[in-house]
Write a protein that holds these residues in place. Sequence first.
Motif, PDB file in Angstrom:
ATOM      1  N   TRP A 173       3.596  -2.581  -7.736  1.00 45.51           N
ATOM      2  CA  TRP A 173       2.882  -3.663  -7.030  1.00 45.51           C
ATOM      3  C   TRP A 173       3.735  -4.925  -6.983  1.00 45.51           C
ATOM      4  O   TRP A 173       3.842  -5.573  -5.932  1.00 45.51           O
ATOM      5  N   THR A 211       0.826  -1.209   0.000  1.00 45.31           N
ATOM      6  CA  THR A 211       0.000   0.000   0.000  1.00 45.31           C
ATOM      7  C   THR A 211       0.859   1.258   0.000  1.00 45.31           C
ATOM      8  O   THR A 211       0.590   2.230  -0.708  1.00 45.31           O
ATOM      9  N   ARG A 212       1.933   1.215   0.817  1.00 41.85           N
ATOM     10  CA  ARG A 212       2.785   2.393   0.900  1.00 41.85           C
ATOM     11  C   ARG A 212       3.525   2.645  -0.414  1.00 41.85           C
ATOM     12  O   ARG A 212       3.679   3.783  -0.850  1.00 41.85           O
ATOM     13  N   SER A 235       1.976   6.630  -6.569  1.00 35.41           N
ATOM     14  CA  SER A 235       0.851   7.474  -6.971  1.00 35.41           C
ATOM     15  C   SER A 235       1.131   8.939  -6.653  1.00 35.41           C
ATOM     16  O   SER A 235       0.872   9.835  -7.461  1.00 35.41           O
ATOM     17  N   VAL A 236       1.676   9.178  -5.446  1.00 35.82           N
ATOM     18  CA  VAL A 236       1.981  10.547  -5.056  1.00 35.82           C
ATOM     19  C   VAL A 236       3.027  11.152  -5.988  1.00 35.82           C
ATOM     20  O   VAL A 236       2.972  12.333  -6.345  1.00 35.82           O
ATOM     21  N   SER A 288       1.087   3.886  -2.893  1.00 38.52           N
ATOM     22  CA  SER A 288       0.765   5.281  -2.564  1.00 38.52           C
ATOM     23  C   SER A 288       1.910   6.213  -2.939  1.00 38.52           C
ATOM     24  O   SER A 288       1.695   7.310  -3.463  1.00 38.52           O
ATOM     25  N   LEU A 289       3.137   5.758  -2.654  1.00 42.56           N
ATOM     26  CA  LEU A 289       4.295   6.586  -2.985  1.00 42.56           C
ATOM     27  C   LEU A 289       4.377   6.833  -4.486  1.00 42.56           C
ATOM     28  O   LEU A 289       4.580   7.965  -4.934  1.00 42.56           O
TER      29      LEU A 289
END
Length: 685
Positions: free
Chosen positions: A301, A16-17, A23-24, A20-21
């Motif tokens: 992923w 998830t991190r 994505s950010v 998220s990273l």
Amino acid sequence: MNQPNRLWNRDFDIRTRVISLISVLLIPLLALSGWLAYSYADAERRVIETKRYDAVNNVTFLFDREIGRLQGVLNGVALSPALIGGDFENFRSHAQTIVAAINGPLTVFDTAGRELFSTRQPNDPPPQRAVPVAPIVGQANYPVGVSGVTPRDTTDTPTVTIAVPVLRDNKTIYILQNTIEPSRLSGLFADADLQPTWTSAVVDGQGRFIARSKNSDASIGALARPELGIAARGPASAGEFNNVTLEGIQSSNSFRRSKLTGWTSVVAVPAVEINAPLRRTQFLVLFGGLAISLTSLAVAWRMATRISEPVRKLSEASVALVEGRPLPEFPHQITELTEVRVAFEHAGAKLAHLAAIVASSGDAILSVGLDGNVMSWNPGAERLFGYKADEIIGQPKALIIPDDLLKQAMDQLKLARSGERVRTETQRLRKDGTSIEVSLDLAPIGDKNGSIIGMSTIAHDITEKKAADKHQHFLMRELTHRSKNLLAVIDAMARQTVRSADSLADFEKRFSSRIQGLAASHDLLVSQNWAAASLRELISKHIQIFSGDIHSRLESSGPDVYVGVEAAQTIGLALHELATNSVKYGALSRPGGKIHVHWSFENMSGDRKGLCVVWQERGGPPVTKPARTGFGHIVIERMVAQSLSGDVTLNYAPGGLIWTLRFPTSLLVDLSTTSPPHRTPALTT
């Protein structure tokens, strides 16, 4: 145990991190790429608009140049003597030559509008007047008159006329007019730098086509689209508008009205051409960004999955480290995990060592949460602040912070939250309310996720150091101040003594005597810790230098008063000079002579309270006013008055010299209340 572990893993899931990273990171990158793409597209669009703007300026210039050329020819013809004299027969040969140059018939009207002369052929249509005759008559410098195009529905061949006045004695007598067919102007578009897909036209003030780059023959004399007609008749001399061309193409237009002709030039660029860069950009941003995002997320992923499973095994080792148990063995697939295990083992040893250091430290070591409450409190903090650990833990740190420093402490906490270290010197409060000076070393405390959860503080008592520094600074300031004053006094004495000395030996004698007098004043000041000097003792000290039998030679009376440091030095110099003169020429030069000094309080000018000191000599030789004055006279009269902001009078009475000094009582010092000593103005020369 399973449920807590699942929650722990969900909170710190690496996949998830990482997703998220990525994505950010992708969001600003895609946003930046989109912005750059749109900026590039906007730049391309602006380039097209700039070219369109330049093109409409070119069209306006080309048509103005052509009309200006015709105007120049007509103005030259208007100067013909035959024409001005009304000799149209002789003028005809000249006019026929001009017709070939301007490719259009010439017509002459009188001021009433009647046709007087024309070079047109029989089959030519009758000319229209370019402008009303009335405005031209009587105006010597009337500009060229240019008409609009004749409507297509009123003539087979639309025409445009250009008229200029013919002057005699600076008055208009005729109107000279040239009639041209607008179709001849359509060739000017070739030099206007138009793109193949662009359309340009020129319309008159009624919105009728004078020339057009496409389908010109069918358009001249016809009304243009309403949007172009509005632009031609409107108040703006330049601008933009959108419309559909005669060919049915949605276009974006730039227009400019000529100041010479009043005609409006327009260049139309297809809207699809204007918007093409933006459409290309939208496609690239949408599909390119989507492809990059999907690819990046898929790779992230996969990599996160390969990392997360082995890392989860570290949870057991973390619990063992916190509880002080030996680290368990665990399988791993990542080389770096071996380094993590070794680091855990070293960390366990360091934690035990650090705990011992904190417990035995002489400094106060404490930690504060983000809410401002104390979380830990070592024995050094108990000794420094007076609070036991169980009294202060969980309480606000504000208990040990003075009220006026609470904002500063909150700012320091904000810095720690942002990850910064703070080193400062400030004040803190003990349990009994007393204030102590401390040096603080503040640092943020992070949890295992790297989030800031509090602030650690190491406080060291520097109260004694601060007091010592303050005292040292005070002594240095006092020493500097006094040294400067003393040097200024000595410098003034040296310079003035040199001026009045007859020889080097005389200078040495006088200067040494004055230094001795200054030293006498300083002896009194030293006895009072450099705070002040007794006026009574100051007088006695300076008389005693010249007369050992001071009791028989000096009478003094007045209240017990003390003067400040600078005032004592200044008055001492004056007393020394008075005593020196008395020994040489006055009362002290004879065995029976005496000095009477008395002082008392009195009012000065401006409602100021003052002290009056009177020096009077008796029993000496007759006194006469000296013919020449030296440094001593400057000291006892001018210098002492200036330095003490007072006034001095000298009375050379036959029975003995009388010297009177008045100065404000603000220069007096009350030794029972004044600390540090009161300072007076420095000696001036």
